[in-house]
Scaffold this motif. Structure first.
Motif, mmCIF file in Angstrom:
data_model
loop_
_atom_site.group_PDB
_atom_site.id
_atom_site.type_symbol
_atom_site.label_atom_id
_atom_site.label_comp_id
_atom_site.label_asym_id
_atom_site.label_seq_id
_atom_site.Cartn_x
_atom_site.Cartn_y
_atom_site.Cartn_z
ATOM 1 N N THR A 1 0.847 -1.195 0.000
ATOM 2 C CA THR A 1 0.000 0.000 0.000
ATOM 3 C C THR A 1 0.875 1.235 0.000
ATOM 4 O OG1 THR A 1 -1.660 -1.181 1.316
ATOM 5 C CG2 THR A 1 -1.861 1.219 1.176
ATOM 6 N N GLU A 2 0.578 2.174 -0.887
ATOM 7 C CA GLU A 2 1.291 3.444 -0.917
ATOM 8 C C GLU A 2 0.520 4.500 -0.139
ATOM 9 O OE1 GLU A 2 2.050 4.666 -4.890
ATOM 10 O OE2 GLU A 2 3.678 3.217 -5.210
ATOM 11 N N ALA A 3 1.263 5.361 0.517
ATOM 12 C CA ALA A 3 0.629 6.448 1.264
ATOM 13 C C ALA A 3 0.091 7.504 0.302
ATOM 14 C CB ALA A 3 1.644 7.075 2.217
ATOM 15 N N LYS A 4 -1.084 8.058 0.617
ATOM 16 C CA LYS A 4 -1.703 9.087 -0.215
ATOM 17 C C LYS A 4 -2.107 10.270 0.660
ATOM 18 C CE LYS A 4 -3.482 5.791 -3.622
ATOM 19 N NZ LYS A 4 -4.689 5.276 -4.310
ATOM 20 N N ALA A 5 -1.690 11.444 0.248
ATOM 21 C CA ALA A 5 -1.958 12.646 1.041
ATOM 22 C C ALA A 5 -3.447 12.951 1.138
ATOM 23 C CB ALA A 5 -1.215 13.840 0.442
ATOM 24 N N ASN A 6 -4.200 12.694 0.061
ATOM 25 C CA ASN A 6 -5.635 13.017 0.077
ATOM 26 C C ASN A 6 -6.437 12.072 0.968
ATOM 27 O OD1 ASN A 6 -5.539 10.704 -1.459
ATOM 28 N ND2 ASN A 6 -6.196 11.687 -3.369
#
Length: 253
Positions: free
Chosen positions: A163-168
């Protein structure tokens, strides 16, 4: 007798709290308001982003696409080692360079937290920063850098980004926590104000009631002088004037 003394002590406590009620309220309110001001106006919000790694790609000695039980057990044992390696200078120096901050390796290391998800082959990477975009970028950079470096560090290729981190996806800051801060301030303010109330009562050695005189001097009260209010004073003065007029009239007659 002890029960009577206990009852009197409880009565004194209640009396003191009632007597200093508004002081307790105002002091407690001051602590809460001060905490709210510091929380919302002084403290900087900190956001948290999370990326995840999956340790499961070991296929040495097995058919492609299959994973043995030994592989799973081996990967679980490696997760703790991976967590240490991930925060090592070997990895974090390159993370700092990719973030454009080569001189802040130690600071960036302190902003991340690496942990193993219980009973799984997943490693969680959490990054904190006042900026959402930067927090997500830091978490993803650590994950990508570790995936690349572990191949040469330990000569294995069993890590992939899950899983990649997402700012939104970040909704609210993790620090500060207003509800927690206000609750703590309320408790501290209440304890402090109650302690001050009892301290003031302890330092107040004036005698105000007949019971105070009996308790402190050990002497019975045989009489008391009433306080004459202004209206009563006027009545007494008028009575004295009437008595004077009556006396003068008697002398004249």
């Amino acid at each position: 007798m002890p029960q009577q003394e206990e009852t009197m002590n409880v009565r004194e406590v209640v009396t003191t709290l009632r007597k200093r009620f508004w002081m307790i309220v105002l002091v407690t309110l001051f602590f809460v308001v001060a905490s709210a001001g510091i929380t919302y106006l002084v403290m900087t919000p900190v956001y948290q982003a999370k990326s995840e790694l999956l340790v499961n790609k070991s296929q040495e000695g097995n058919k492609p696409g299959t994973i043995s039980r030994n592989d799973i057990e081996s990967n679980l044992q490696l997760i703790e080692t991976y967590s240490v390696v991930m925060k090592s200078p070997r990895v974090m120096d390159k993370v700092a360079q990719k973030m454009g901050e080569p001189n802040r390796t130690s600071a960036l290391t302190g902003q991340i937290n690496v942990s193993a998800v219980k009973d799984s082959q997943v490693i969680s990477i959490e990054a904190k920063d006042p900026d959402k975009q930067r927090a997500a970028k830091l978490a993803n950079t650590v994950a990508q850098t570790f995936q690349q470096e572990i191949v040469t560090i330990m000569n294995v290729d069993n890590v992939q980004i899950l899983t990649e981190a997402k700012a939104n996806a970040i909704k609210a800051p993790v620090q500060p926590k207003p509800a927690v801060n206000l609750a703590i301030a309320f408790v501290i303010g209440l304890i402090f104000s109650v302690a001050c109330a009892f301290l003031l009562e302890y330092l107040d050695n004036t005698l105000k009631t007949e019971e105070d005189i009996e308790n402190h001097l050990g002497l019975p009260v045989i009489g008391s002088i009433a306080v004459i209010e202004s209206d009563d004073k006027t009545s007494v003065h008028s009575l004295k004037e009437r008595q004077t007029h009556v006396a003068a009239a008697g002398e004249n007659s």
